[in-house]
Design an enzyme around this catalytic site. Structure first.
Site, PDB file in Angstrom:
ATOM      1  N   ALA A 118       1.970  -5.967  -7.598  1.00  0.00           N
ATOM      2  CA  ALA A 118       2.409  -6.517  -9.200  1.00  0.00           C
ATOM      3  C   ALA A 118       3.786  -6.941  -8.797  1.00  0.00           C
ATOM      4  CB  ALA A 118       2.758  -5.145  -9.856  1.00  0.00           C
TER       5      ALA A 118
ATOM      6  N   GLY B 278       0.788  -1.208  -0.016  1.00  0.00           N
ATOM      7  CA  GLY B 278       0.073   0.057  -0.015  1.00  0.00           C
ATOM      8  C   GLY B 278       0.822   1.202  -0.095  1.00  0.00           C
TER       9      GLY B 278
ATOM     10  N   GLY C 240       2.953   2.189  -2.762  1.00  0.00           N
ATOM     11  CA  GLY C 240       3.117   2.911  -4.113  1.00  0.00           C
ATOM     12  C   GLY C 240       4.379   2.356  -4.826  1.00  0.00           C
TER      13      GLY C 240
ATOM     14  N   ASP D 150       2.792  -1.011 -13.492  1.00  0.00           N
ATOM     15  CA  ASP D 150       3.394  -1.474 -12.152  1.00  0.00           C
ATOM     16  C   ASP D 150       3.964  -3.100 -12.609  1.00  0.00           C
ATOM     17  OD1 ASP D 150       2.402   0.869 -10.994  1.00  0.00           O
ATOM     18  OD2 ASP D 150       1.235  -0.483  -9.394  1.00  0.00           O
TER      19      ASP D 150
HETATM   20  C1  MEV Z   1       0.057   2.726  -9.379  1.00  0.00           C
HETATM   21  O1  MEV Z   1       1.351   2.530  -9.030  1.00  0.00           O
HETATM   22  C2  MEV Z   1       0.000   3.723 -10.575  1.00  0.00           C
HETATM   23  C3  MEV Z   1      -1.405   4.274 -11.175  1.00  0.00           C
HETATM   24  O2  MEV Z   1      -1.225   5.046 -12.331  1.00  0.00           O
HETATM   25  C4  MEV Z   1      -2.322   2.933 -11.320  1.00  0.00           C
HETATM   26  C5  MEV Z   1      -2.069   2.423 -12.744  1.00  0.00           C
HETATM   27  O3  MEV Z   1      -1.327   2.787 -13.477  1.00  0.00           O
HETATM   28  O4  MEV Z   1      -2.699   1.136 -12.734  1.00  0.00           O
HETATM   29  C6  MEV Z   1      -2.143   5.047  -9.997  1.00  0.00           C
END
Ligand code: MEV
Length: 303
Positions: A92, A85, A87, A134
């Site tokens: 992935a 969570g 980022g 991702d």
């Molecule tokens: C998440 O790491 C990136 C976003 O652009 C979602 C995506 O591209 O699937 C927020």
């Protein structure tokens, strides 16, 4: 034993969902996974356990991945080196590492298209509408340009990138953040589309900066990208604070990375990450450094 990278998005998150290119880089911290034949399939990630198709997201994602690979019964164990969570692509990386472990155990070639298709099936459970950036970054080292039509394209860097990554927190759901931007676009299409086109221009220029080794230029573009992301309401006070601390400590640029709403900040460093990591640590921010070198395929990443 199979591995996959975590990732940072240097520019273009959220916009990439709408077909705009993004620039991402694999980081060394990621996921390790192994699979062995078993009487029934199961998944263990640290203390968490799931069975394919149980009523948890993990169980559903595992079932989708095994289905995409037409896998036999396997017991899979994975070790997550990334905070979920945040980022940094934990979900992935799990999908890619587990798919690779399944192919390894079944004696199949680690075919990249199959791995990415299985990871997309896994991601779909958590995310609803993943762009695929991702999973592409999880599967490659180095820096890449990604869009939904062309997929990943390696970027050759004019200079290595020294990054600092700070956890602004709290953990956030990518699915909810992507849905939030979609709702904003329904209400204010002209405003959001203008931001998306702005991000497209920043990404185009950032590609040129990366290739030319113009790191001050790249840093400025990251700062502008952060402003446009704030306008999409995906930034937070904690993210702005971490970006400010990094810039005051000499970062060439700083922005949220991933979906926002909390999670991580990435700062582009001028030669060394130490002053930025020091400033974050003094403010109680958990953080680490990462270097990105070369291009996809021959690249190395180091934390
Ligand atoms: C998440 O790491 C990136 C976003 O652009 C979602 C995506 O591209 O699937 C927020």
């Amino acid at each position: 034993m199979a591995r996959a990278n975590g990732k940072v998005i240097l520019l273009g998150e959220h916009a990439v969902v709408y077909g705009v290119p993004a620039i991402a880089a694999g980081i060394e911290r990621g996921v390790e996974a192994r699979a062995r034949p078993a009487e029934s399939s199961s998944l263990r990630i640290g203390e968490r356990r799931a069975l394919p198709g149980d009523d948890s997201d993990l169980g559903r994602a595992f079932a989708a991945l095994l289905g995409a690979l037409a896998a036999p019964k396997l017991a899979v164990e994975a070790t997550l080196e990334l905070p979920p969570g945040s980022g940094l692509g934990a979900s992935a990386a799990l999908g890619v590492a587990i798919a690779r472990a399944v192919l390894e155990e079944t004696g199949s070639a680690p075919d990249s298209a199959r791995v990415l298709a299985a990871a997309a099936a896994w991601e779909g459970v958590y995310h609803g509408n993943p762009s695929g950036v991702d999973a592409a970054a999880a599967a490659h080292a180095g820096c890449l340009l990604f869009d939904k039509i062309n997929g990943p394209r390696p970027l050759t860097l004019g200079r290595d990138l020294i990054l600092a990554i700070g956890l602004a927190g709290p953990p956030a759901s990518t699915k909810l953040m992507v849905e939030g931007v979609a709702r904003l676009r329904e209400r204010r299409p002209a405003v959001v589309d203008k931001a998306l086109e702005g991000i497209r221009a920043l990404v185009g220029n950032a590609k040129l900066c990366l290739e030319a080794g113009d790191l001050p230029g790249l840093g400025s573009l990251m700062n502008y990208n952060q402003m446009l992301l704030s306008g999409l309401f995906v930034s937070t006070e904690g993210i702005e604070r971490c970006c400010g601390l990094a810039r005051d400590a000499g970062a060439l640029g700083a922005k949220l990375t991933g979906a926002g709403g909390g999670g991580a900040v990435v700062a582009l460093c001028d030669g060394t990450s130490e002053p930025i990591l020091g400033a974050w640590r003094a403010a109680g921010v958990e953080c680490f450094g990462s270097a990105v070198r070369g291009s996809v395929g021959e690249a190395s990443v180091r934390t």
